[in-house]
Design a protein around this motif. Structure first.
Motif, PDB file in Angstrom:
ATOM      1  N   PRO A   1      38.043  20.464  10.636  1.00  0.00           N
ATOM      2  CA  PRO A   1      39.236  20.598  11.483  1.00  0.00           C
ATOM      3  C   PRO A   1      40.367  21.277  10.720  1.00  0.00           C
ATOM      4  CG  PRO A   1      38.321  18.368  11.613  1.00  0.00           C
ATOM      5  CD  PRO A   1      37.614  19.065  10.480  1.00  0.00           C
ATOM      6  N   PHE A   2      41.205  22.014  11.451  1.00  0.00           N
ATOM      7  CA  PHE A   2      42.295  22.776  10.819  1.00  0.00           C
ATOM      8  C   PHE A   2      43.460  22.930  11.793  1.00  0.00           C
ATOM      9  CE2 PHE A   2      44.403  26.919  10.171  1.00  0.00           C
ATOM     10  CZ  PHE A   2      44.827  26.790   8.860  1.00  0.00           C
ATOM     11  N   ILE A   3      44.676  22.888  11.267  1.00  0.00           N
ATOM     12  CA  ILE A   3      45.854  23.278  12.030  1.00  0.00           C
ATOM     13  C   ILE A   3      46.770  24.048  11.096  1.00  0.00           C
ATOM     14  CG2 ILE A   3      47.054  21.076  11.596  1.00  0.00           C
ATOM     15  CD1 ILE A   3      48.366  21.478  14.406  1.00  0.00           C
ATOM     16  N   GLY A   4      47.281  25.199  11.576  1.00  0.00           N
ATOM     17  CA  GLY A   4      48.139  26.045  10.757  1.00  0.00           C
ATOM     18  C   GLY A   4      49.285  26.615  11.559  1.00  0.00           C
ATOM     19  N   PHE A   5      50.292  27.121  10.847  1.00  0.00           N
ATOM     20  CA  PHE A   5      51.530  27.585  11.469  1.00  0.00           C
ATOM     21  C   PHE A   5      51.907  28.957  10.925  1.00  0.00           C
ATOM     22  CE2 PHE A   5      51.458  23.025  10.738  1.00  0.00           C
ATOM     23  CZ  PHE A   5      51.560  22.541  12.035  1.00  0.00           C
ATOM     24  N   SER A   6      52.497  29.784  11.787  1.00  0.00           N
ATOM     25  CA  SER A   6      52.907  31.115  11.350  1.00  0.00           C
ATOM     26  C   SER A   6      54.307  31.127  10.769  1.00  0.00           C
ATOM     27  CB  SER A   6      52.819  32.105  12.521  1.00  0.00           C
ATOM     28  OG  SER A   6      53.670  31.720  13.571  1.00  0.00           O
TER      29      SER A   6
ATOM     30  N   THR B   1      58.657  12.162  28.022  1.00  0.00           N
ATOM     31  CA  THR B   1      59.157  13.296  27.235  1.00  0.00           C
ATOM     32  C   THR B   1      58.042  14.093  26.583  1.00  0.00           C
ATOM     33  OG1 THR B   1      59.431  11.916  25.262  1.00  0.00           O
ATOM     34  CG2 THR B   1      61.336  12.117  26.734  1.00  0.00           C
ATOM     35  N   GLN B   2      56.828  13.534  26.514  1.00  0.00           N
ATOM     36  CA  GLN B   2      55.709  14.214  25.854  1.00  0.00           C
ATOM     37  C   GLN B   2      54.605  14.582  26.840  1.00  0.00           C
ATOM     38  OE1 GLN B   2      56.298  14.939  22.660  1.00  0.00           O
ATOM     39  NE2 GLN B   2      58.189  13.739  22.795  1.00  0.00           N
ATOM     40  N   ASP B   3      54.892  14.517  28.139  1.00  0.00           N
ATOM     41  CA  ASP B   3      53.874  14.822  29.146  1.00  0.00           C
ATOM     42  C   ASP B   3      53.332  16.237  28.975  1.00  0.00           C
ATOM     43  OD1 ASP B   3      54.443  12.344  30.136  1.00  0.00           O
ATOM     44  OD2 ASP B   3      55.328  13.016  32.020  1.00  0.00           O
ATOM     45  N   GLY B   4      52.065  16.415  29.234  1.00  0.00           N
ATOM     46  CA  GLY B   4      51.476  17.748  29.169  1.00  0.00           C
ATOM     47  C   GLY B   4      50.025  17.701  28.767  1.00  0.00           C
ATOM     48  N   GLN B   5      49.494  18.867  28.448  1.00  0.00           N
ATOM     49  CA  GLN B   5      48.114  19.006  28.020  1.00  0.00           C
ATOM     50  C   GLN B   5      48.073  19.543  26.595  1.00  0.00           C
ATOM     51  OE1 GLN B   5      45.417  20.841  30.893  1.00  0.00           O
ATOM     52  NE2 GLN B   5      46.948  20.533  32.489  1.00  0.00           N
ATOM     53  N   TYR B   6      47.155  19.002  25.810  1.00  0.00           N
ATOM     54  CA  TYR B   6      47.050  19.297  24.393  1.00  0.00           C
ATOM     55  C   TYR B   6      45.587  19.593  24.054  1.00  0.00           C
ATOM     56  CZ  TYR B   6      51.547  16.717  24.209  1.00  0.00           C
ATOM     57  OH  TYR B   6      52.834  16.268  24.409  1.00  0.00           O
ATOM     58  N   ILE B   7      45.366  20.238  22.910  1.00  0.00           N
ATOM     59  CA  ILE B   7      43.992  20.524  22.498  1.00  0.00           C
ATOM     60  C   ILE B   7      43.900  20.525  20.975  1.00  0.00           C
ATOM     61  CG2 ILE B   7      44.148  23.059  22.363  1.00  0.00           C
ATOM     62  CD1 ILE B   7      41.403  23.005  23.974  1.00  0.00           C
ATOM     63  N   GLY B   8      42.729  20.153  20.450  1.00  0.00           N
ATOM     64  CA  GLY B   8      42.524  20.128  19.004  1.00  0.00           C
ATOM     65  C   GLY B   8      41.109  19.701  18.662  1.00  0.00           C
ATOM     66  N   VAL B   9      40.924  19.229  17.423  1.00  0.00           N
ATOM     67  CA  VAL B   9      39.627  18.790  16.911  1.00  0.00           C
ATOM     68  C   VAL B   9      39.828  17.418  16.284  1.00  0.00           C
ATOM     69  CG1 VAL B   9      37.682  19.353  15.394  1.00  0.00           C
ATOM     70  CG2 VAL B   9      39.025  21.185  16.438  1.00  0.00           C
ATOM     71  N   ASP B  10      38.812  16.531  16.408  1.00  0.00           N
ATOM     72  CA  ASP B  10      38.981  15.184  15.884  1.00  0.00           C
ATOM     73  C   ASP B  10      38.200  14.960  14.596  1.00  0.00           C
ATOM     74  OD1 ASP B  10      36.315  14.675  16.593  1.00  0.00           O
ATOM     75  OD2 ASP B  10      36.839  13.608  18.433  1.00  0.00           O
ATOM     76  N   SER B  11      38.314  13.746  14.058  1.00  0.00           N
ATOM     77  CA  SER B  11      37.682  13.408  12.786  1.00  0.00           C
ATOM     78  C   SER B  11      36.171  13.289  12.904  1.00  0.00           C
ATOM     79  CB  SER B  11      38.266  12.098  12.248  1.00  0.00           C
ATOM     80  OG  SER B  11      38.101  11.044  13.193  1.00  0.00           O
ATOM     81  N   GLU B  12      35.645  13.293  14.129  1.00  0.00           N
ATOM     82  CA  GLU B  12      34.202  13.302  14.337  1.00  0.00           C
ATOM     83  C   GLU B  12      33.692  14.718  14.599  1.00  0.00           C
ATOM     84  OE1 GLU B  12      33.557  10.440  17.432  1.00  0.00           O
ATOM     85  OE2 GLU B  12      33.952   8.741  16.100  1.00  0.00           O
ATOM     86  N   PHE B  13      34.571  15.706  14.355  1.00  0.00           N
ATOM     87  CA  PHE B  13      34.246  17.130  14.454  1.00  0.00           C
ATOM     88  C   PHE B  13      33.938  17.554  15.895  1.00  0.00           C
ATOM     89  CE2 PHE B  13      33.405  15.570  10.239  1.00  0.00           C
ATOM     90  CZ  PHE B  13      34.009  16.511   9.428  1.00  0.00           C
ATOM     91  N   ASN B  14      34.581  16.868  16.844  1.00  0.00           N
ATOM     92  CA  ASN B  14      34.471  17.217  18.256  1.00  0.00           C
ATOM     93  C   ASN B  14      35.755  17.863  18.732  1.00  0.00           C
ATOM     94  OD1 ASN B  14      31.878  15.979  18.581  1.00  0.00           O
ATOM     95  ND2 ASN B  14      32.890  13.990  18.626  1.00  0.00           N
ATOM     96  N   TYR B  15      35.636  18.779  19.684  1.00  0.00           N
ATOM     97  CA  TYR B  15      36.815  19.374  20.303  1.00  0.00           C
ATOM     98  C   TYR B  15      37.378  18.393  21.320  1.00  0.00           C
ATOM     99  CZ  TYR B  15      34.971  23.498  18.039  1.00  0.00           C
ATOM    100  OH  TYR B  15      34.509  24.373  17.096  1.00  0.00           O
TER     101      TYR B  15
END
Length: 417
Positions: free
Chosen positions: A176-181, A322-336
């Motif tokens: 898993p990875f998250i990065g910023f520009s 205040t945080q309503d919405g849709q999000y996406i990422g990868v978890d610690s079990e390597f699933n999307y």
């Protein structure tokens, strides 16, 4: 029911990008923001990510394996490149050192076609040549100023020195990875008190996973303190590493030496791992990602190889809706993971098997803020209604830690709508 509405929203509703301000530079704005000089066009407002990217935009971030990495993509040439800046992942299977720090991997991009909407597909790509398992393709999801998903995996194995420090053979298809520009590089602007949640992996202890759950206070001069809620230092407040300083590797991250582990090291008199804090700028907020890069040296029989990732979020109360919405990422079990959040309910599901209810996790959320900035959660319909989950939010990114029976599940998701 709201729960059904959330699930329907996550499955079929087209994403409507929300325009908003950002932290400045090419990385300004959240994952769902858009802006243009003199106003914004309908086309740009409808997009979830830039219409094009090249290697001039660098996404610097952290991996679930404790690597500090830079990712670049070119959506015209359809290529990708990952540079490992700091790493404890061995360059070759069967060894411990050297690590793959200082090396680069590259390959070609392929467009995504399997997400529910075109807006989602145009901002997601396959990293061809990155995964070590054909059944688990490496994917990335691009937003305005943020890139989440995966970096190349590795087969890890080491026989040890007369068996000491041995690491069982295991293949990670990707990490898993998250990065910023856009990064915050002035520590004075990072100073504050944060909630921290995450997870670490210890290869030399049969890949044991340990949770990270703490409060961290950072001062402008680099001094800091950590109060752990779990782990070998639970209840203790200490500076768990040297003062934070700008890393000499030129990445824009902050670095702390002799970084304390959450579990007892396999063999180290003093902590030998390092901490790296990458502070992304999104939606006029800071998103600190803190990784621990483990250390092992067969020649000295040192093994302090606990490595992993966590997210820091301010100890500021979070209000419902205040945080309503849709999000996406990868978890610690390597699933999307895709998450739809509305009010006091959230549903986490597999975006590629969205109709499979058995893969969905419904959560009931509490915004009581017993700890400011921590939203607690319980799995809806579970035998126990105890709020054993924690969520923290900052800059359109959330971290979620579920630590029942000290077996941590963790994910970082970025806002997309």
């Amino acid at each position: 029911m709201i729960r059904n509405a959330l699930l329907t929203l996550a499955l079929v509703a087209p994403f409507l990008a929300a325009c908003g301000g950002g932290g400045g530079g090419s990385g300004s704005g959240g994952a769902g923001s858009s802006s243009a000089a003199g106003g914004s066009s309908t086309a740009s407002a409808d997009r979830l990510c830039p219409a094009s990217l090249d290697y001039g935009t660098v996404f610097t971030g952290g991996g679930g394996d404790g690597e500090l990495a830079k990712m670049q993509i070119d959506t015209t040439k359809m290529t990708w490149q990952v540079t490992y800046v700091e790493s404890a992942i061995p360059a070759a299977t069967g060894t411990v050192t050297p690590s793959r720090a200082g090396t680069t991997q590259s390959g070609t991009l392929a467009p995504e076609t399997l997400l529910p909407t075109q807006k989602q597909n145009e901002c997601a790509f396959y990293l061809q040549g990155a995964s070590l398992d054909p059944s688990k393709p490496a994917r990335i999801f691009v937003g305005e100023g943020v890139l989440g998903g995966t970096i190349p995996g590795k087969e890890i194995q080491y026989s040890g020195v007369l068996g000491f420090g041995a690491v069982p053979d295991k293949t990670f298809p990707y990490f898993p990875f998250i990065g910023f520009s856009s990064l915050e590089t002035n520590l004075a602007n990072v100073a504050g008190t944060y909630n921290q949640i995450g997870y670490h992996i210890i290869p030399s202890q049969n890949y044991a996973t340990v949770p990270v759950d703490a409060t961290i206070a950072i001062n402008a001069d680099g001094t800091w303190s950590e109060t752990d809620n779990v782990g070998q230092n639970a209840g203790k407040t200490q500076q768990a590493g040297t003062n934070w300083v700008q890393s000499s590797d030129g990445s824009g991250a902050f670095e702390s030496e002799n970084f304390q582990s959450q579990a007892k090291a396999t063999n180290a008199v003093t902590p030998a791992g390092k901490g790296f804090m990458i502070v992304g700028k999104l939606r006029n907020q800071l998103v600190p990602i803190l990784i621990r890069t483990g250390y092992a040296n067969p020649s000295t029989l040192q093994a302090d190889d606990e490595s992993g990732i966590s997210i820091l979020a301010p100890q500021t109360p979070i209000a419902v809706d205040t945080q309503d919405g849709q999000y996406i990422g990868v978890d610690s079990e390597f699933n999307y993971r895709a998450t739809a959040l509305e009010g006091t309910e959230a549903t986490m599901l597999d975006p590629y098997q969205a109709s499979n209810a058995s893969l969905a996790t419904p959560l009931n959320l509490s915004f009581a803020n017993a700890v400011p900035g921590v939203v607690t959660s319980a799995v809806a319909g579970a035998s126990s209604t105890a709020a054993t989950g924690k969520l923290v939010f900052t800059g359109g990114v959330f971290g979620y830690l579920y630590n029942e029976n000290s077996s941590p599940y963790f994910t970082i998701n970025a806002f997309v709508q």
